[in-house]
Design a protein around this motif. Structure first.
Motif, PDB file in Angstrom:
ATOM      1  N   HIS A 147      92.339  -3.709  69.996  1.00  0.00           N
ATOM      2  CA  HIS A 147      93.284  -4.467  70.829  1.00  0.00           C
ATOM      3  C   HIS A 147      94.587  -3.705  71.089  1.00  0.00           C
ATOM      4  CE1 HIS A 147      91.449  -8.762  70.339  1.00  0.00           C
ATOM      5  NE2 HIS A 147      90.531  -7.833  70.542  1.00  0.00           N
ATOM      6  N   PRO A 169     102.719   0.064  72.920  1.00  0.00           N
ATOM      7  CA  PRO A 169     103.483   1.185  72.355  1.00  0.00           C
ATOM      8  C   PRO A 169     103.430   1.202  70.829  1.00  0.00           C
ATOM      9  CG  PRO A 169     104.966  -0.578  73.023  1.00  0.00           C
ATOM     10  CD  PRO A 169     103.584  -1.016  73.416  1.00  0.00           C
ATOM     11  N   LYS A 170     103.883   2.310  70.276  1.00  0.00           N
ATOM     12  CA  LYS A 170     104.167   2.366  68.839  1.00  0.00           C
ATOM     13  C   LYS A 170     105.592   1.860  68.670  1.00  0.00           C
ATOM     14  CE  LYS A 170     100.789   5.367  67.241  1.00  0.00           C
ATOM     15  NZ  LYS A 170     100.291   5.598  65.896  1.00  0.00           N
ATOM     16  N   ILE A 171     105.809   1.078  67.610  1.00  0.00           N
ATOM     17  CA  ILE A 171     107.146   0.521  67.416  1.00  0.00           C
ATOM     18  C   ILE A 171     107.675   0.925  66.039  1.00  0.00           C
ATOM     19  CG2 ILE A 171     106.958  -1.419  69.034  1.00  0.00           C
ATOM     20  CD1 ILE A 171     105.997  -3.146  66.745  1.00  0.00           C
ATOM     21  N   GLY A 227      95.836 -12.768  79.880  1.00  0.00           N
ATOM     22  CA  GLY A 227      96.605 -13.014  81.092  1.00  0.00           C
ATOM     23  C   GLY A 227      97.744 -12.015  81.155  1.00  0.00           C
ATOM     24  N   PHE A 235     101.940  -8.963  73.301  1.00  0.00           N
ATOM     25  CA  PHE A 235     102.589  -8.928  74.619  1.00  0.00           C
ATOM     26  C   PHE A 235     101.980  -9.911  75.610  1.00  0.00           C
ATOM     27  CE2 PHE A 235     103.115  -4.748  72.731  1.00  0.00           C
ATOM     28  CZ  PHE A 235     104.479  -4.543  72.871  1.00  0.00           C
ATOM     29  N   TYR A 236     100.659 -10.095  75.488  1.00  0.00           N
ATOM     30  CA  TYR A 236      99.948 -10.907  76.474  1.00  0.00           C
ATOM     31  C   TYR A 236      99.233 -12.060  75.779  1.00  0.00           C
ATOM     32  CZ  TYR A 236     100.510  -6.593  79.188  1.00  0.00           C
ATOM     33  OH  TYR A 236     101.018  -5.488  79.812  1.00  0.00           O
ATOM     34  N   LEU A 237      99.019 -13.125  76.518  1.00  0.00           N
ATOM     35  CA  LEU A 237      98.338 -14.303  75.967  1.00  0.00           C
ATOM     36  C   LEU A 237      96.866 -14.293  76.355  1.00  0.00           C
ATOM     37  CD1 LEU A 237     100.931 -17.100  76.753  1.00  0.00           C
ATOM     38  CD2 LEU A 237     100.391 -16.127  74.517  1.00  0.00           C
ATOM     39  N   PRO A 285     108.900   5.883  60.247  1.00  0.00           N
ATOM     40  CA  PRO A 285     107.493   5.584  60.490  1.00  0.00           C
ATOM     41  C   PRO A 285     107.328   4.607  61.647  1.00  0.00           C
ATOM     42  CG  PRO A 285     108.276   4.488  58.519  1.00  0.00           C
ATOM     43  CD  PRO A 285     109.400   5.341  59.002  1.00  0.00           C
ATOM     44  N   GLU A 286     106.264   4.822  62.386  1.00  0.00           N
ATOM     45  CA  GLU A 286     106.001   3.958  63.531  1.00  0.00           C
ATOM     46  C   GLU A 286     104.706   3.197  63.318  1.00  0.00           C
ATOM     47  OE1 GLU A 286     106.056   7.227  66.020  1.00  0.00           O
ATOM     48  OE2 GLU A 286     107.937   6.740  67.005  1.00  0.00           O
ATOM     49  N   MET A 287     104.684   1.996  63.886  1.00  0.00           N
ATOM     50  CA  MET A 287     103.517   1.145  63.727  1.00  0.00           C
ATOM     51  C   MET A 287     102.929   0.905  65.116  1.00  0.00           C
ATOM     52  SD  MET A 287     103.621  -2.507  61.796  1.00  0.00           S
ATOM     53  CE  MET A 287     104.211  -3.391  63.226  1.00  0.00           C
ATOM     54  N   GLN A 288     101.616   0.907  65.185  1.00  0.00           N
ATOM     55  CA  GLN A 288     100.969   0.648  66.467  1.00  0.00           C
ATOM     56  C   GLN A 288     101.030  -0.845  66.781  1.00  0.00           C
ATOM     57  OE1 GLN A 288      99.338   2.702  69.003  1.00  0.00           O
ATOM     58  NE2 GLN A 288      99.698   0.713  69.910  1.00  0.00           N
ATOM     59  N   ALA A 289     101.646  -1.201  67.881  1.00  0.00           N
ATOM     60  CA  ALA A 289     101.674  -2.609  68.296  1.00  0.00           C
ATOM     61  C   ALA A 289     100.325  -2.981  68.894  1.00  0.00           C
ATOM     62  CB  ALA A 289     102.782  -2.819  69.326  1.00  0.00           C
ATOM     63  N   SER A 290     100.032  -4.269  68.872  1.00  0.00           N
ATOM     64  CA  SER A 290      98.800  -4.772  69.470  1.00  0.00           C
ATOM     65  C   SER A 290      99.128  -5.406  70.821  1.00  0.00           C
ATOM     66  CB  SER A 290      98.193  -5.808  68.525  1.00  0.00           C
ATOM     67  OG  SER A 290      97.295  -6.625  69.240  1.00  0.00           O
ATOM     68  N   LEU A 291      98.170  -5.363  71.731  1.00  0.00           N
ATOM     69  CA  LEU A 291      98.387  -6.002  73.037  1.00  0.00           C
ATOM     70  C   LEU A 291      98.592  -7.505  72.898  1.00  0.00           C
ATOM     71  CD1 LEU A 291      95.702  -4.149  75.155  1.00  0.00           C
ATOM     72  CD2 LEU A 291      98.165  -4.025  75.498  1.00  0.00           C
ATOM     73  N   ASN A 292      98.006  -8.069  71.838  1.00  0.00           N
ATOM     74  CA  ASN A 292      98.108  -9.528  71.635  1.00  0.00           C
ATOM     75  C   ASN A 292      99.563  -9.976  71.485  1.00  0.00           C
ATOM     76  OD1 ASN A 292      95.572  -8.592  71.126  1.00  0.00           O
ATOM     77  ND2 ASN A 292      95.073 -10.126  69.599  1.00  0.00           N
TER      78      ASN A 292
END
Lengths: 259, 14
Positions: free
Chosen positions: A44, A255-257, A129, B10-12, B1-8
């Motif tokens: 994901h 992105p990476k955060i 969406g 950002f989007y519903l 250190p960086e963490m990979q965000a998930s698309l979840n």
């Protein structure tokens, strides 16, 4: 009844090659708008969105409202590799409840006609969406240049920082052996419009992404001479390849955060 | 250190 005739069959071959590394199986949706797909990679992190508009097909018949066809992309790729680059591809299916799809390949001279039937699968697809967004920066550049930069940087590091300023778009990475920075400046004084780099910036933006995904996206390079990279500081990046006269393939990457 | 965000995030899901 579904029947889609695509004269430029190579487009479909290229589309599937650009998707199959990130997605194992996906539902292709067929509606009056066109032939489309939305799929996420298993973690994901990346999302692919494809649209081939109905008016881009020589013949487009889709009688069943929205008709999803679940396919394993590896199998689809195997079948489409049997089509010649100049072949006309026709996709046929009976409609909901039927569990196969037929691909017909016609050579341009009509001397050779082949059909391959593939089993469809039931896929529980998760549909996201994605609202229309205002981007802080939109950069259009030659797709081959973008692919080259992603490939070059991935020999140095695992992540890329993409920054857009008035100076241009900068791609940076660092790894065990050192660092790398590539800056592409706006350049509109080119012989061919597809060689231009065009930067529309509302405000400077800088985001970090996994290079592994960016490199996968560049598998779509054969579909378009240009790529559009849309960035906002609080959103996934959108990497879009237009498919001539037909639609687009868009890749969304979270992105990476900072932890 | 960086963490990979998930698309979840950002989007519903529809």
């Amino acid at each position: 009844m579904l029947e889609l005739r695509l004269v430029q069959g190579s487009l479909l071959k290229k589309v599937i090659e650009s998707l199959k590394d990130l997605v194992n199986d996906a539902n292709f949706d067929c509606s009056s708008t066109g032939f489309s797909l939305q799929a996420m990679d298993s973690s994901h992190v990346a999302l692919m969105s494809l649209l081939l508009r109905s008016d881009g097909f020589e013949h487009y018949r889709c009688d069943h409202g929205n008709f999803p066809m679940g396919m394993k992309l590896e199998n689809l790729s195997k079948i489409l590799k049997c089509a010649g680059n100049d072949d006309i591809i026709t996709i046929k299916a009976d409609g909901p409840g039927n569990d196969t799809v037929t691909f017909m390949f016609e050579s341009p001279s009509q001397e050779k006609i082949a059909d391959y039937e593939m089993k469809l699968m039931d896929i529980d697809s998760e549909h996201l969406g994605i609202p229309e967004a205002e981007f802080h920066a939109i950069v259009r550049m030659p797709s081959s240049e973008f692919a080259r930069i992603c490939k070059d940087l991935s020999s140095i590091g695992d992540t890329v920082v993409i920054s857009v300023t008035k100076e241009g778009i900068k791609f940076s990475t660092k790894g065990d052996i050192g660092t790398a920075n590539v800056v592409c400046r706006q350049n509109t004084t080119v012989d061919k419009p597809e060689d231009a780099t065009i930067i529309e910036m509302q405000q400077p933006v800088s985001l970090t992404f996994a290079l592994r995904y960016m490199n996968s996206f560049t598998k779509a390079t054969p579909l378009s001479n240009t790529v559009t990279i849309s960035l906002s500081s609080d959103l996934p990046v959108v990497v879009e390849y237009k498919i001539a006269e037909m639609g687009y393939i868009r890749f969304y990457l979270a992105p990476k955060i900072e932890e | 250190p960086e963490m990979q965000a998930s698309l979840n995030s950002f989007y519903l899901f529809l």
